[in-house]
Design an enzyme around this catalytic site. Structure first.
Site: not given
Length: 317
Positions: A61, A65, A93, A192
């Site tokens: 992740r 990001h 975040n 996910h």
């Protein structure tokens, strides 16, 4: 004519820098300058995932990001300073990113082996790949040669990161701005299949949406009340939350996606057929995920002379 070893290494380094200056990454970028790099990253990641299997998802992740905000430049790792407010406290975040200490540990070992040579951006890219592999997912060759940003922006993070409330059209549009198509979106969303989400991010879906299995919604409400409990966690994939597989897509077909944005991929829209394919074929998902990861890793990387090689991933030199 014979070429000395020193001359050869100099020419090789100049060649690598020239390639990077034109925005080209190479899977062999550090073969000569830091040959132990991959082994170091793999070793630290193995230790971290052994202690906490969720960490594989967390590092993955972090990479997502990072790349979605001004490209894959390790800006997400920067702490706030007096001159800028970084990405760590953005809407997408805050209270959710983790794993910074793992990247710190990798960086420390890499610096001990080859000082001021490997960027934090490349370390993060390798660590994300290794996290996937350690959780049972596919492997791939990671193109390298990125440099690190000298600044970060909370405004850019707020504007570029997908939200749990995003619609399918919003997601497609956001990914398109990054050079990623709807197939990339659907494949990358398969990340996910590991990790967890906070109640505050999935509450609207389990209480307000209709495209959700009633039994699944009731189960999730047990730990996510209508009021309070914002930080309570639930697995993004109820079946195998720490194994990288295609169960995420099977959940979507059964209308058991945890986030509104997840279930949007299977809600009578353009991605339904692809979700069905991935739900029945692990190989199809893995192949497309790898291709999309490489593509995402090439979003506006800093190469050549811009940026720097940070000695500490949390701050500029």
């Amino acid at each position: 004519m014979a070429v000395s070893c020193k001359t050869f290494l100099t020419l090789l380094l100049l060649s690598l820098l020239a390639s990077a200056a034109h925005g080209q990454l190479s899977t062999r970028f550090y073969d000569r300058t830091c040959p132990k790099l991959r082994g170091i990253v793999r070793s630290v990641m193995a230790e971290a995932v052994f202690r906490d299997r969720r960490m594989g998802a967390s590092i993955l992740r972090l990479f997502f990001h990072d790349c979605f905000v001004n490209g894959c430049d390790a800006s997400v790792l920067l702490d706030d300073t007096r001159t800028f407010t970084g990405e760590k406290n953005s809407n997408g975040n805050r209270n959710s990113l983790r794993g910074f200490e793992v990247i710190d540990a990798i960086k420390a070992r890499v610096e001990a082996a080859c000082n001021a040579t490997v960027s934090c951006a490349d370390i993060l890219a390798l660590a994300a790949r290794d996290g996937v592999v350690l959780l049972g997912g596919p492997t791939w060759l990671v193109p390298l040669g990125r440099r690190d940003a000298r600044t970060a922006s909370i405004f850019a993070a707020n504007a570029n990161l997908p939200l749990a409330s995003s619609s399918l059209s919003d997601l497609i549009s956001l990914f398109a701005r990054k050079g990623l198509d709807a197939r990339d979106l659907t494949a990358l969303s398969g990340a996910h299949t590991v990790g967890q989400a906070r109640c505050v991010n999935f509450r609207p879906h389990i209480y307000g949406d209709r495209n959700i299995d009633p039994g699944f919604a009731a189960l999730r409400r047990l730990t996510c009340p209508a009021f309070g409990g914002d930080g309570n966690l639930a697995p993004l994939d109820l079946q195998t939350p720490v194994s990288f597989d295609n169960r995420y897509y099977q959940n979507l077909v059964a209308r058991r996606g945890l986030l509104h944005s997840d279930q949007e991929l299977f809600n009578g829209g353009s991605q339904d057929s692809l979700v069905r394919l991935y739900s029945s074929s692990t190989s199809a998902f893995f192949n497309d995920f790898v291709a999309a990861m490489v593509k995402m890793g090439n979003i506006s990387p800093l190469t050549g002379w811009p940026g720097e090689i940070r000695l500490n991933c949390r701050k500029v030199n």
